[in-house]
Design a protein around this motif. Structure first.
Motif, PDB file in Angstrom:
ATOM      1  N   LYS A   1      32.218  46.584  14.505  1.00 13.91           N
ATOM      2  CA  LYS A   1      31.158  47.410  13.935  1.00 13.91           C
ATOM      3  C   LYS A   1      30.068  47.744  14.941  1.00 13.91           C
ATOM      4  N   ARG A   2      29.944  46.945  15.968  1.00 11.83           N
ATOM      5  CA  ARG A   2      28.973  47.260  17.018  1.00 11.83           C
ATOM      6  C   ARG A   2      29.430  48.448  17.859  1.00 11.83           C
ATOM      7  N   GLY A   3      30.751  48.655  17.882  1.00  8.89           N
ATOM      8  CA  GLY A   3      31.315  49.663  18.769  1.00  8.89           C
ATOM      9  C   GLY A   3      31.808  49.047  20.066  1.00  8.89           C
ATOM     10  N   LEU A   4      32.172  47.740  20.004  1.00  4.68           N
ATOM     11  CA  LEU A   4      32.614  47.006  21.185  1.00  4.68           C
ATOM     12  C   LEU A   4      33.940  46.305  20.906  1.00  4.68           C
ATOM     13  N   VAL A   5      34.716  46.101  21.965  1.00  8.93           N
ATOM     14  CA  VAL A   5      35.875  45.224  21.854  1.00  8.93           C
ATOM     15  C   VAL A   5      35.336  43.808  21.676  1.00  8.93           C
ATOM     16  N   ASN A   6      35.810  43.128  20.645  1.00  9.82           N
ATOM     17  CA  ASN A   6      35.261  41.827  20.288  1.00  9.82           C
ATOM     18  C   ASN A   6      35.522  40.770  21.364  1.00  9.82           C
ATOM     19  N   GLU A   7      34.591  39.829  21.493  1.00 11.29           N
ATOM     20  CA  GLU A   7      34.681  38.788  22.515  1.00 11.29           C
ATOM     21  C   GLU A   7      35.953  37.951  22.389  1.00 11.29           C
ATOM     22  N   ASN A   8      36.379  37.674  21.156  1.00 15.30           N
ATOM     23  CA  ASN A   8      37.591  36.867  20.949  1.00 15.30           C
ATOM     24  C   ASN A   8      38.826  37.589  21.480  1.00 15.30           C
ATOM     25  N   ASP A   9      38.864  38.899  21.276  1.00 18.89           N
ATOM     26  CA  ASP A   9      39.992  39.690  21.758  1.00 18.89           C
ATOM     27  C   ASP A   9      39.990  39.752  23.292  1.00 18.89           C
ATOM     28  N   ILE A  10      38.811  39.902  23.859  1.00 20.08           N
ATOM     29  CA  ILE A  10      38.695  39.953  25.321  1.00 20.08           C
ATOM     30  C   ILE A  10      39.164  38.644  25.939  1.00 20.08           C
ATOM     31  N   ALA A  11      38.751  37.523  25.322  1.00 21.65           N
ATOM     32  CA  ALA A  11      39.131  36.217  25.849  1.00 21.65           C
ATOM     33  C   ALA A  11      40.649  36.058  25.865  1.00 21.65           C
ATOM     34  N   ARG A  12      41.309  36.452  24.765  1.00 17.27           N
ATOM     35  CA  ARG A  12      42.768  36.334  24.706  1.00 17.27           C
ATOM     36  C   ARG A  12      43.426  37.267  25.720  1.00 17.27           C
ATOM     37  N   LEU A  13      42.888  38.456  25.858  1.00 14.59           N
ATOM     38  CA  LEU A  13      43.451  39.420  26.803  1.00 14.59           C
ATOM     39  C   LEU A  13      43.339  38.904  28.231  1.00 14.59           C
ATOM     40  N   LYS A  14      42.234  38.253  28.553  1.00 18.40           N
ATOM     41  CA  LYS A  14      42.064  37.684  29.899  1.00 18.40           C
ATOM     42  C   LYS A  14      43.078  36.569  30.139  1.00 18.40           C
ATOM     43  N   GLU A  15      43.329  35.778  29.108  1.00 19.73           N
ATOM     44  CA  GLU A  15      44.333  34.716  29.247  1.00 19.73           C
ATOM     45  C   GLU A  15      45.716  35.311  29.487  1.00 19.73           C
ATOM     46  N   LEU A  16      46.048  36.358  28.729  1.00 17.63           N
ATOM     47  CA  LEU A  16      47.335  37.020  28.920  1.00 17.63           C
ATOM     48  C   LEU A  16      47.459  37.571  30.333  1.00 17.63           C
ATOM     49  N   THR A  17      46.416  38.233  30.798  1.00 21.33           N
ATOM     50  CA  THR A  17      46.427  38.829  32.136  1.00 21.33           C
ATOM     51  C   THR A  17      46.650  37.760  33.199  1.00 21.33           C
ATOM     52  N   ALA A  18      45.992  36.617  33.028  1.00 21.01           N
ATOM     53  CA  ALA A  18      46.128  35.525  33.998  1.00 21.01           C
ATOM     54  C   ALA A  18      47.559  34.993  34.031  1.00 21.01           C
ATOM     55  N   VAL A  19      48.178  34.859  32.848  1.00 20.36           N
ATOM     56  CA  VAL A  19      49.552  34.360  32.790  1.00 20.36           C
ATOM     57  C   VAL A  19      50.509  35.328  33.472  1.00 20.36           C
ATOM     58  N   ILE A  20      50.390  36.607  33.165  1.00 21.50           N
ATOM     59  CA  ILE A  20      51.301  37.604  33.745  1.00 21.50           C
ATOM     60  C   ILE A  20      51.132  37.670  35.268  1.00 21.50           C
ATOM     61  N   LYS A  21      49.899  37.624  35.737  1.00 25.62           N
ATOM     62  CA  LYS A  21      49.673  37.626  37.192  1.00 25.62           C
ATOM     63  C   LYS A  21      50.305  36.412  37.846  1.00 25.62           C
ATOM     64  N   ALA A  22      50.177  35.260  37.202  1.00 19.98           N
ATOM     65  CA  ALA A  22      50.756  34.039  37.764  1.00 19.98           C
ATOM     66  C   ALA A  22      52.279  34.093  37.740  1.00 19.98           C
ATOM     67  N   ASP A  23      52.847  34.652  36.674  1.00 22.66           N
ATOM     68  CA  ASP A  23      54.304  34.730  36.549  1.00 22.66           C
ATOM     69  C   ASP A  23      54.927  35.570  37.657  1.00 22.66           C
ATOM     70  N   PHE A  24      54.212  36.608  38.090  1.00 23.70           N
ATOM     71  CA  PHE A  24      54.774  37.525  39.085  1.00 23.70           C
ATOM     72  C   PHE A  24      54.012  37.477  40.407  1.00 23.70           C
ATOM     73  N   LYS A  25      53.491  36.317  40.701  1.00 24.66           N
ATOM     74  CA  LYS A  25      52.663  36.165  41.908  1.00 24.66           C
ATOM     75  C   LYS A  25      53.473  36.298  43.189  1.00 24.66           C
TER      76      LYS A  25
END
Length: 701
Positions: free
Chosen positions: A329-353
């Motif tokens: 409702k603020r017009g922002l991507v929610n902090e909880n979603d961002i946190a999960r997305l960052k975790e996903l990004t970290a895993v994928i980067k590590a998998d294909f390092k």
């Protein structure tokens, strides 16, 4: 002069020999992608943004009668959306410019139902424009979702609406720069406000919009826009909203049959081996259960391991991944979603390092014309425009990679050179371990990209055997990696009596807490079922003792157990198994209504004591060909099982494509009895199923 003449002769001979040695490339086989589609394949991963009036009305599908004045984000920042997407490795954003309720996120001159009549920026704002500018700043591509269905427009279902629909298409394709994908939702026709008519309007989806003419108009205005969805589209829905493609996934589709209504959407997961058109799959899924933001889902962001599975079962299975980020409702991507997305990004980067085959000794049992131009070395040159190819008559073949010393491998990535078509029908992967070859994967199609997750092996060599193909082999890339171990969170369940059971994969240990602190390996270790009938928060981790790696924390909030709950009555004649709706087991279900010819159907439950509640949840059946899903519902409460008060009614929007737990909230009340009414089902069926009914208890705080 003699020497000069001799040199010329030698050069001519060398040139003639070179021309003779030149080997023609393979010819294209079957349908092939256009340049536009190739660019689309290369995008792989991009964001969906569901944001509209539904965000402020707490709905998934608006009815069409909601006031534009409800749209009023307080901190809207499209640059934040773009930054989040960019940091996650996404390459574009598709925005719901107009959803089914007809509200437009841009000031369309063809309707008053838009941001121009909202309090946001005093009616002078334009969400699509702000996103287009943010995408340009962050080097992302812009995509547009425009719902063909409009539950508000009075002309929907009539010829005049098509003119309106196309006029809005023109606005979106001409005023905001390049649009990489135009997204047309498959939900079309049904009940709606329709300018006050409040009626059901059914249409023939394939005929009403005259898609051939609509597509022609799009391409005339924006030839680089790929059109997704209904009609003669250039990319297809993957057939579910779970973000998962089939293990076998052809980029081909029998589109003529589809346009004739002869193809069921469940076939989209796999495509068609004999398809006459290149129509690759796009896997769409939301990072939360719903597509639009709901505060009640702030703690229901998909777990990390599920997000990782989605990545490997979409991008890793020859499909693009469209991941929804529901702006709040603020017009922002929610902090909880961002946190999960960052975790996903970290895993994928590590998998294909670190890629492991680039330094290997490579060999193949056949090379096209014995030419270096098509040698197996092209598979590891990190250039997708080169490829290993076999002779025209060779439809099977093997490629081997030998290592100087044994290395750990648990990921294998392959790509076909799809400019020349998709060919491979079956392949397997072998690893040489302690001098002996062992099969570590048996698979079918490859296409643009296939990524295999296999058990970790310490291999002296790797061999890929292509065992069946439509034509000669044309493979652009083979890579291998050793991804870090990802420990999955434990599974936690509680039955009606309050008995809590926990399970972990691969024999991992489980540690838990019930005092709201985060568990560690020093916390209580789970060994057997725990009795927890009270309202409690359970937190648990799984731990791999050998590698000393733990999972993320699993958190589940339980209200009081349902030990006192009892099914009192139902409109169905046979409700002997109706207690499955309150047994705490999401795998069991009750189907009712089979002995009644008319809706609605109801079930009455005694909770055994008076409880303060502020909502309820309906969890539908999950497995089977026919889920018998409830579409329209009513929910009542009572203190004496005589006088009933309706607390909630409406529809479980989009439940057919997204049969997840449905949560409905209302003002806090006290009650002992609840009544759930199934008014209608998907496809107007009178049979319904319930896996679990539950209530939302009001916090004592």
């Amino acid at each position: 002069m003699k020497y000069r003449g001799l040199i010329i002769i030698m050069l001519v001979i060398a040139q003639l020999y070179s021309c003779k040695a030149q080997v023609d490339p393979p010819e294209a086989f079957g349908p092939t992608p256009s340049e536009k589609q190739l660019n689309w394949h290369n995008m792989e991963f991009y964001a969906f943004v569901h944001f509209s009036l539904n965000t402020f009305t707490n709905k998934e599908w608006g009815y069409g009668d909601e006031s534009p004045e409800l749209f009023n984000p307080t901190e809207l920042d499209a640059r934040q959306w773009a930054r989040v997407a960019k940091e996650a490795g996404m390459k574009g954003i598709i925005i719901t410019a107009k959803h089914h309720d007809g509200f437009c996120l841009w000031p369309s001159k063809y309707t008053e139902r838009s941001v121009k009549n909202s309090p946001w920026k005093d009616g002078k704002g334009d969400v699509v424009k702000e996103l287009a500018e943010a995408c340009k700043e962050y080097d992302l591509k812009l995509g547009i979702y425009l719902s063909p269905w409009d539950r508000n427009h009075p002309g929907y279902g009539k010829p005049e609406y098509i003119t309106y629909f196309r006029n809005q298409l023109k606005e979106l394709l001409t005023n905001y720069g390049d649009v990489f994908e135009m997204w047309f939702d498959g939900a079309n026709g049904g009940d709606g406000y329709y300018g006050g008519a409040n009626e059901t309007r059914k249409i023939n989806t394939l005929e009403y919009y005259d898609w051939d003419a609509t597509y022609k108009m799009i391409y005339d205005i924006s030839p680089n826009t790929l059109v997704w969805g209904i009609g003669p589209s250039e990319a297809r829905w993957i057939g579910n909203e779970r973000g998962r493609a089939g293990k076998t996934n052809w980029c081909l589709l029998r589109q003529k049959d589809e346009l004739a209504g002869k193809v069921h959407y469940s076939e989209f997961m796999n495509g068609h081996e004999d398809g006459e058109k290149w129509v690759p799959g796009e896997a769409d899924v939301s990072i939360r259960p719903g597509w639009f933001y709901h505060e009640s889902e702030d703690d229901k962001v998909r777990p990390l391991e599920e997000m990782v599975d989605i990545y490997y079962e979409s991008i890793g299975r020859n499909a693009n991944l469209l991941l929804n980020l529901p702006v709040d409702k603020r017009g922002l991507v929610n902090e909880n979603d961002i946190a999960r997305l960052k975790e996903l990004t970290a895993v994928i980067k590590a998998d294909f390092k670190e890629e492991l085959l680039a330094k290997s000794k490579i060999s193949a049992d056949n090379t096209r014309g014995e030419s270096k131009q098509y040698s197996a070395a092209n598979l590891i040159d990190n250039n997708t425009e080169t490829y290993w190819a076999t002779d025209d008559s060779i439809h099977t073949g093997s490629v081997s990679f030998e290592f100087e010393k044994p290395i750990n491998i648990n990921r294998v990535e392959l790509q076909e050179y799809i400019r020349l078509g998709q060919r491979v029908k079956a392949f397997n992967v072998e690893a040489k371990v302690d001098g002996a070859w062992q099969t570590i994967a048996n698979e079918t199609t490859i296409g643009y990209k296939r990524i295999l997750r296999v058990d970790r092996v310490k291999a002296e060599a790797l061999r890929v055997n292509f065992t069946d193909s439509k034509s000669s082999l044309v493979i652009s890339t083979i890579k291998a990696y050793n991804a870090p171990t990802l420990v999955t969170m434990p599974k936690i369940s509680r039955d009606k009596r309050g008995l809590v059971t926990m399970e972990a994969d691969n024999g991992n240990e489980i540690y838990y807490t019930i005092d709201e602190t985060d568990p560690t390996t020093q916390s209580q270790r789970y060994k057997e079922t725990i009795q927890l009938p009270q309202a409690v928060m359970v937190k648990a981790i799984a731990h791999n003792a050998e590698e000393k790696v733990s999972s993320k924390v699993k958190v589940i909030n339980y209200g009081k157990s349902k030990e006192k709950w009892k099914v009192l009555s139902s409109s169905a004649h046979d409700f002997k198994s109706a207690d499955r709706t309150i047994d705490g087991n999401l795998s069991t279900f009750w189907t009712f209504g089979e002995n009644n010819s008319k809706s609605p159907q109801n079930i009455v439950i005694d909770m055994g004591e008076t409880i303060t509640i502020n909502g309820f949840s309906y969890f539908p059946k999950q497995l089977g060909h026919d889920l018998n899903l409830v579409s329209q519902y009513e929910f009542y409460t009572s203190s004496d099982n005589k006088h009933w008060v309706k607390q909630s009614e409406g529809e479980f929007s989009n439940i057919k494509n997204n049969p997840v737990k449905q949560i409905k909230t209302f003002h806090s009340i006290t009650a002992r009895y609840i009544k759930f009414v199934a008014k209608s089902g998907i496809d107007d069926k009178n049979m319904f199923s319930i896996a679990e009914l539950d209530i939302l208890e009001t916090s004592e705080n």
